[in-house]
Design a protein around this motif. Structure first.
Motif, PDB file in Angstrom:
ATOM      1  N   THR A  23       0.674  -1.157  -0.136  1.00 12.78           N
ATOM      2  CA  THR A  23       0.036   0.069  -0.193  1.00 12.78           C
ATOM      3  C   THR A  23       0.808   1.070   0.185  1.00 12.78           C
ATOM      4  OG1 THR A  23      -0.047   0.142   2.471  1.00 12.78           O
ATOM      5  CG2 THR A  23      -1.964  -1.160   1.122  1.00 12.78           C
ATOM      6  N   ALA A  24       2.132   1.229  -0.277  1.00 10.74           N
ATOM      7  CA  ALA A  24       2.877   2.432   0.007  1.00 10.74           C
ATOM      8  C   ALA A  24       2.521   3.366  -1.405  1.00 10.74           C
ATOM      9  CB  ALA A  24       4.464   2.191  -0.381  1.00 10.74           C
ATOM     10  N   ARG A  25       2.761   4.630  -1.187  1.00  9.06           N
ATOM     11  CA  ARG A  25       2.366   5.612  -2.251  1.00  9.06           C
ATOM     12  C   ARG A  25       3.054   5.735  -3.450  1.00  9.06           C
ATOM     13  NH1 ARG A  25       0.664  11.194   1.286  1.00  9.06           N
ATOM     14  NH2 ARG A  25      -0.794   9.885   2.359  1.00  9.06           N
ATOM     15  N   ASP A  26       4.478   5.291  -3.002  1.00  6.17           N
ATOM     16  CA  ASP A  26       5.338   5.422  -4.352  1.00  6.17           C
ATOM     17  C   ASP A  26       5.997   4.122  -4.565  1.00  6.17           C
ATOM     18  OD1 ASP A  26       7.468   6.057  -1.737  1.00  6.17           O
ATOM     19  OD2 ASP A  26       8.672   5.048  -3.179  1.00  6.17           O
ATOM     20  N   ARG A  27       6.025   3.832  -5.948  1.00  2.00           N
ATOM     21  CA  ARG A  27       6.357   2.239  -6.210  1.00  2.00           C
ATOM     22  C   ARG A  27       7.731   1.848  -5.939  1.00  2.00           C
ATOM     23  NH1 ARG A  27       3.707  -1.821  -8.722  1.00  2.00           N
ATOM     24  NH2 ARG A  27       5.307  -3.596  -8.660  1.00  2.00           N
ATOM     25  N   ALA A  28       8.664   2.782  -5.422  1.00  2.00           N
ATOM     26  CA  ALA A  28       9.872   2.280  -5.037  1.00  2.00           C
ATOM     27  C   ALA A  28       9.872   1.680  -3.720  1.00  2.00           C
ATOM     28  CB  ALA A  28      11.057   3.844  -4.883  1.00  2.00           C
ATOM     29  N   SER A  29       8.907   2.173  -2.945  1.00  2.00           N
ATOM     30  CA  SER A  29       8.783   1.534  -1.532  1.00  2.00           C
ATOM     31  C   SER A  29       8.121   0.356  -1.681  1.00  2.00           C
ATOM     32  CB  SER A  29       7.746   2.729  -0.728  1.00  2.00           C
ATOM     33  OG  SER A  29       8.559   3.740  -0.321  1.00  2.00           O
ATOM     34  N   VAL A  30       7.103   0.261  -2.841  1.00  2.00           N
ATOM     35  CA  VAL A  30       6.533  -1.218  -2.919  1.00  2.00           C
ATOM     36  C   VAL A  30       7.562  -2.216  -3.289  1.00  2.00           C
ATOM     37  CG1 VAL A  30       4.580  -2.420  -4.533  1.00  2.00           C
ATOM     38  CG2 VAL A  30       4.109  -0.024  -3.552  1.00  2.00           C
ATOM     39  N   ASP A  31       8.425  -1.621  -4.113  1.00  2.00           N
ATOM     40  CA  ASP A  31       9.259  -2.512  -4.778  1.00  2.00           C
ATOM     41  C   ASP A  31      10.281  -2.992  -3.639  1.00  2.00           C
ATOM     42  OD1 ASP A  31       8.255  -2.613  -7.366  1.00  2.00           O
ATOM     43  OD2 ASP A  31       9.768  -0.951  -8.013  1.00  2.00           O
ATOM     44  N   HIS A  33       9.328  -3.517  -0.599  1.00  2.00           N
ATOM     45  CA  HIS A  33       8.850  -4.385   0.227  1.00  2.00           C
ATOM     46  C   HIS A  33       8.727  -5.731  -0.407  1.00  2.00           C
ATOM     47  CE1 HIS A  33       6.178  -6.023   3.480  1.00  2.00           C
ATOM     48  NE2 HIS A  33       5.351  -5.953   2.665  1.00  2.00           N
ATOM     49  N   ILE A  34       8.409  -5.635  -1.941  1.00  2.00           N
ATOM     50  CA  ILE A  34       8.532  -6.978  -2.597  1.00  2.00           C
ATOM     51  C   ILE A  34       9.912  -7.658  -2.509  1.00  2.00           C
ATOM     52  CG2 ILE A  34       8.320  -7.790  -4.887  1.00  2.00           C
ATOM     53  CD1 ILE A  34       6.007  -5.571  -5.232  1.00  2.00           C
ATOM     54  N   ALA A  35      10.847  -6.975  -2.649  1.00  2.00           N
ATOM     55  CA  ALA A  35      12.242  -7.493  -2.550  1.00  2.00           C
ATOM     56  C   ALA A  35      12.498  -8.134  -0.868  1.00  2.00           C
ATOM     57  CB  ALA A  35      13.295  -6.372  -2.696  1.00  2.00           C
ATOM     58  N   GLU A  36      12.016  -7.290   0.120  1.00  2.00           N
ATOM     59  CA  GLU A  36      12.260  -8.142   1.391  1.00  2.00           C
ATOM     60  C   GLU A  36      11.514  -9.422   1.370  1.00  2.00           C
ATOM     61  OE1 GLU A  36      12.083  -4.385   4.676  1.00  2.00           O
ATOM     62  OE2 GLU A  36      10.269  -5.230   3.788  1.00  2.00           O
ATOM     63  N   LEU A  37      10.381  -9.469   0.694  1.00  2.00           N
ATOM     64  CA  LEU A  37       9.579 -10.770   0.718  1.00  2.00           C
ATOM     65  C   LEU A  37      10.161 -11.790  -0.342  1.00  2.00           C
ATOM     66  CD1 LEU A  37       5.896  -9.637   0.609  1.00  2.00           C
ATOM     67  CD2 LEU A  37       7.235 -10.482   2.643  1.00  2.00           C
ATOM     68  N   GLY A 180      -1.670  -1.625   5.740  1.00  2.00           N
ATOM     69  CA  GLY A 180      -0.372  -1.606   5.218  1.00  2.00           C
ATOM     70  C   GLY A 180       0.697  -1.567   6.194  1.00  2.00           C
ATOM     71  N   THR A 181       2.048  -1.762   5.950  1.00  2.00           N
ATOM     72  CA  THR A 181       2.996  -1.650   6.783  1.00  2.00           C
ATOM     73  C   THR A 181       4.236  -1.008   6.403  1.00  2.00           C
ATOM     74  OG1 THR A 181       4.426  -3.176   8.660  1.00  2.00           O
ATOM     75  CG2 THR A 181       4.194  -3.900   6.312  1.00  2.00           C
ATOM     76  N   PHE A 182       5.352  -1.267   7.136  1.00  2.00           N
ATOM     77  CA  PHE A 182       6.560  -0.155   6.916  1.00  2.00           C
ATOM     78  C   PHE A 182       7.819  -1.066   6.705  1.00  2.00           C
ATOM     79  CE2 PHE A 182       3.434   1.723   9.390  1.00  2.00           C
ATOM     80  CZ  PHE A 182       3.058   3.081   8.812  1.00  2.00           C
ATOM     81  N   PRO A 183       8.825  -0.609   6.001  1.00  2.00           N
ATOM     82  CA  PRO A 183      10.190  -1.545   6.012  1.00  2.00           C
ATOM     83  C   PRO A 183      10.499  -1.668   7.268  1.00  2.00           C
ATOM     84  CG  PRO A 183      10.189   0.677   4.516  1.00  2.00           C
ATOM     85  CD  PRO A 183       8.831   0.673   5.484  1.00  2.00           C
ATOM     86  N   LEU A 184      11.412  -2.875   7.432  1.00  2.00           N
ATOM     87  CA  LEU A 184      12.056  -3.370   8.366  1.00  2.00           C
ATOM     88  C   LEU A 184      13.339  -2.555   8.642  1.00  2.00           C
ATOM     89  CD1 LEU A 184      11.448  -7.386   7.726  1.00  2.00           C
ATOM     90  CD2 LEU A 184      10.208  -5.533   9.005  1.00  2.00           C
ATOM     91  N   LEU A 185      13.619  -2.258   9.992  1.00  2.00           N
ATOM     92  CA  LEU A 185      14.801  -1.337   9.881  1.00  2.00           C
ATOM     93  C   LEU A 185      16.128  -2.457   9.506  1.00  2.00           C
ATOM     94  CD1 LEU A 185      14.125   0.026  13.608  1.00  2.00           C
ATOM     95  CD2 LEU A 185      13.834   1.239  11.402  1.00  2.00           C
ATOM     96  N   THR A 186      16.241  -3.558   9.578  1.00  2.00           N
ATOM     97  CA  THR A 186      17.505  -4.278   9.183  1.00  2.00           C
ATOM     98  C   THR A 186      17.144  -4.970   7.788  1.00  2.00           C
ATOM     99  OG1 THR A 186      16.704  -6.345  10.365  1.00  2.00           O
ATOM    100  CG2 THR A 186      17.959  -4.738  11.600  1.00  2.00           C
ATOM    101  N   GLY A 187      15.976  -5.088   7.282  1.00  2.00           N
ATOM    102  CA  GLY A 187      15.440  -5.471   6.150  1.00  2.00           C
ATOM    103  C   GLY A 187      15.463  -7.257   5.960  1.00  2.00           C
ATOM    104  N   ALA A 188      15.394  -7.506   7.363  1.00  2.00           N
ATOM    105  CA  ALA A 188      15.356  -9.011   7.855  1.00  2.00           C
ATOM    106  C   ALA A 188      14.239  -9.513   8.647  1.00  2.00           C
ATOM    107  CB  ALA A 188      16.525  -9.584   8.019  1.00  2.00           C
TER     108      ALA A 188
END
Length: 218
Positions: A23-31, A33-37, A180-188
């Motif tokens: 649900t992020a507004r900008d595509r970069a943030s969506v990408d 989160h998709i990369a985290e998953l 929706g949620t927010f990036p993980l601080l460590t990415g893991a």
């Protein structure tokens, strides 16, 4: 649930539980989160944002939830509660089975209870009065900072409801919507056992919920 300022008690029995993802507004943030998953083997969504229609009985304000396996984790989310034609803001955690998520995202979300705080803030008869961009969010796992972000990075709930209606059709009655949620601080992802999720509002109100995970007995 208790409404701040008035102390009114709400008996919430939602007809529908919808968890919105990506649900992020900008595509970069969506990408991002998709990369985290993707890092844990989760396939990308078929559409953005995505809406997962889950069993409303998963919603709980309990301080302890049972999970089927050790590979689960939570995520802080602003939660919109619609009750009796009124809207409220709560804090919740989209607790998810990360092992199952690699094969089926919807099933992974459906596999875990959805903790929600017992205290809510009334928004009103519609969502336009919500100062969304001023809402801050954070989470910790086992006492360690895990997430931190601003709701300004997420689509406004009014937009989410419109998009949800276009995808799922009209939803009458009481509703719980995870926004929706927010990036993980460590990415893991961390598979901890003690979770704290919090929303900070511009007037100083803090919506906080703490919960613990325990393995479900066979």
């Amino acid at each position: 649930m208790r409404v701040t300022r008035t102390g009114e008690r709400l008996e919430i029995a939602p007809a529908r539980l919808i968890v919105a993802g990506y649900t992020a507004r900008d595509r970069a943030s969506v990408d991002h989160h998709i990369a985290e998953l993707a890092a844990i083997g989760v396939p990308p969504p078929s559409s953005v944002p995505a809406f997962y229609d889950l069993d409303p009985r998963l919603v709980t304000t309990d301080a302890v939830i049972e999970v089927a396996g050790a590979a689960t984790s939570g995520e802080v989310e602003p939660v919109i509660v619609r009750h009796g034609g009124r809207y409220f803001l709560a804090v919740g955690s989209d607790h998810t089975d990360r092992e199952l998520e690699r094969a089926d995202i919807a099933a992974a979300k459906a596999a875990c209870p959805k903790p929600v705080g017992d205290t809510v803030v009334e928004i009103g008869p519609d969502l336009s009065a919500l100062d969304w961009d001023a809402v801050a969010a954070e989470s910790t796992v086992d006492g360690t900072p895990y997430q931190q972000g601003s709701a300004a990075t997420l689509r406004h709930p009014g937009e989410l409801v419109e998009r949800m209606t276009a995808v799922l059709g009209g939803i009458p009655g009481d509703l719980v919507l995870f926004c929706g949620t927010f990036p993980l601080l460590t990415g893991a992802f961390v598979h901890g056992s003690h979770w704290r999720v919090c929303l900070g509002l511009p007037d100083g109100t803090a919506l906080t919920h703490r919960y613990e995970t325990k393995l479900r007995s066979v």
